[in-house]
Motif scaffolding. Structure first.
Motif, short mmCIF file in Angstrom:
data_model
loop_
_atom_site.label_atom_id
_atom_site.label_comp_id
_atom_site.label_asym_id
_atom_site.label_seq_id
_atom_site.Cartn_x
_atom_site.Cartn_y
_atom_site.Cartn_z
N VAL A 1 0.87 -1.18 0.09
CA VAL A 1 0.00 -0.12 -0.06
C VAL A 1 0.83 1.39 -0.20
O VAL A 1 0.41 2.36 -0.22
CB VAL A 1 -1.02 0.08 1.11
N LYS B 1 7.95 4.11 -0.01
CA LYS B 1 8.91 5.46 0.41
C LYS B 1 10.27 5.46 0.07
O LYS B 1 10.71 4.28 0.20
CB LYS B 1 8.56 5.80 1.77
N ASP C 1 10.66 -3.94 9.41
CA ASP C 1 11.13 -2.86 10.25
C ASP C 1 9.98 -3.02 11.69
O ASP C 1 10.32 -2.27 12.50
CB ASP C 1 10.91 -1.43 9.60
N HIS C 2 8.70 -3.35 10.98
CA HIS C 2 7.63 -3.36 11.95
C HIS C 2 6.73 -4.22 11.70
O HIS C 2 6.09 -4.01 10.61
CB HIS C 2 7.27 -1.90 12.45
N GLU C 3 5.97 -5.20 12.74
CA GLU C 3 4.90 -5.88 12.20
C GLU C 3 4.02 -5.14 13.10
O GLU C 3 3.63 -5.49 14.42
CB GLU C 3 5.04 -7.35 12.49
N GLY C 4 3.01 -4.64 12.73
CA GLY C 4 1.89 -3.71 13.57
C GLY C 4 0.61 -4.55 13.25
O GLY C 4 0.71 -5.82 12.78
N SER C 5 -0.61 -4.28 13.91
CA SER C 5 -1.69 -4.74 13.87
C SER C 5 -2.33 -4.61 12.60
O SER C 5 -2.89 -3.38 12.47
CB SER C 5 -2.75 -4.28 15.16
N GLY C 6 -2.43 -5.31 11.67
CA GLY C 6 -3.08 -5.27 10.29
C GLY C 6 -2.22 -4.61 9.39
O GLY C 6 -2.48 -4.35 8.23
N TYR C 7 -1.10 -4.47 9.64
CA TYR C 7 0.18 -3.67 8.90
C TYR C 7 1.41 -4.22 9.06
O TYR C 7 1.68 -4.66 10.25
CB TYR C 7 -0.29 -2.13 8.94
N VAL D 1 5.76 -2.77 8.00
CA VAL D 1 6.52 -2.06 7.28
C VAL D 1 8.06 -2.86 7.16
O VAL D 1 8.51 -3.43 8.13
CB VAL D 1 6.77 -0.64 8.01
N GLN E 1 11.30 1.87 1.19
CA GLN E 1 10.79 1.51 2.50
C GLN E 1 9.30 1.06 1.79
O GLN E 1 8.78 1.82 1.11
CB GLN E 1 10.56 2.56 3.41
#
Lengths: 157, 91
Positions: free
Chosen positions: A75, A78, A99-105, A107, A123
């Motif tokens: 989605v 950068k 870089d980051h495993e979030g909730s529902g996303y 990076v 990125q």
């Protein structure tokens, strides 16, 4: 690598979840319908397909991290830098870092090198969603297995 | 710097909403008009800033099934309270 089928990764060479990193390799084909248009007489891998290659490597890394329970959809891109032309038969070393495993996303950042020289990097942001159905999930898992995804990261392990 | 100031700065920098338009009563979606993609960037920045993982999937599910309202999570003062709770739980 089959550019026209968006099969951008030839093989996954390592997955290190502790380090949040996946490495993969691909070789640009000598011929592809893509090169008939991009460009006639001067075949170059389109930059968007290099971004796609980094996105697919990142996608497999994210799915390894979630044990293929959700699929990442690109989605956001950068700081994309396309540093040099990529010609047919170029060997590509692809590295994706989570870089980051979030909730529902999730990076990532990713790069591609050839002969140690950086070709591109960026990125990437992904929305992660459940697979639309079991058949689709099985197809993606099968694709991961074909590429050499270690069994530890596949469902049922 | 307060949680509100940090979050307001993040929103302003990420979505180009003027900082002075963001108040504790602002609804991030209805009032500030933040779209889903910008919101992802904002959640990423908040996750990093506070060392938390905002449970967006759970919040969305609660709103969709009617057990919570969007105001519970997406009005600035309530969002900041949730962030403080998540940060405290992690500490």
């Amino acid at each position: 690598m089959h550019l026209e089928y968006f099969q951008m990764v030839d093989r996954i060479t390592s997955v290190d979840l502790a380090a949040g990193q996946l490495s993969a390799q691909s070789t640009v084909p000598e011929k592809s319908p893509v090169f008939e248009g991009h460009f006639p007489g001067m075949p170059l891998v389109p930059g968007v397909l290099l971004i796609e290659t980094m996105a697919q490597a990142s996608g497999f890394l994210i799915m390894a991290a979630n044990r293929f329970t959700a699929m990442p959809f690109l989605v956001g891109v950068k700081q994309g830098k396309l540093r040099t032309f990529v010609e047919p038969q170029t060997a590509l070393d692809i590295v994706a870092d989570l870089d980051h495993e979030g909730s529902g996303y999730a990076v990532s950042h990713a790069s591609i090198k050839s002969d140690g020289k950086k070709i591109c990097d960026c990125q990437l942001t992904f929305k992660t969603m459940p697979f639309p159905d079991d058949k689709f999930a099985a197809m993606i898992v099968g694709r991961g297995r074909e590429l050499g995804m270690p069994g530890d990261f596949l469902p049922g392990s | 710097m307060s949680t509100f100031d940090k979050v307001a700065d993040i929103i302003s920098e990420t979505s180009e909403i003027p900082r002075e338009e963001i108040t504790t009563e602002s609804h991030t979606i209805d009032d500030l008009g933040i779209d889903s993609l910008d919101f992802l960037d904002i959640v990423f920045a908040i996750d990093k800033e506070f060392g938390i993982k905002i449970p967006m999937e759970a919040w969305t599910e609660e709103v969709n099934n009617g057990t919570a309202s969007t105001e519970d999570y997406f009005v600035m003062k309530n969002l900041c309270t949730r962030i403080d709770e998540l940060a405290a739980a992690k500490a």
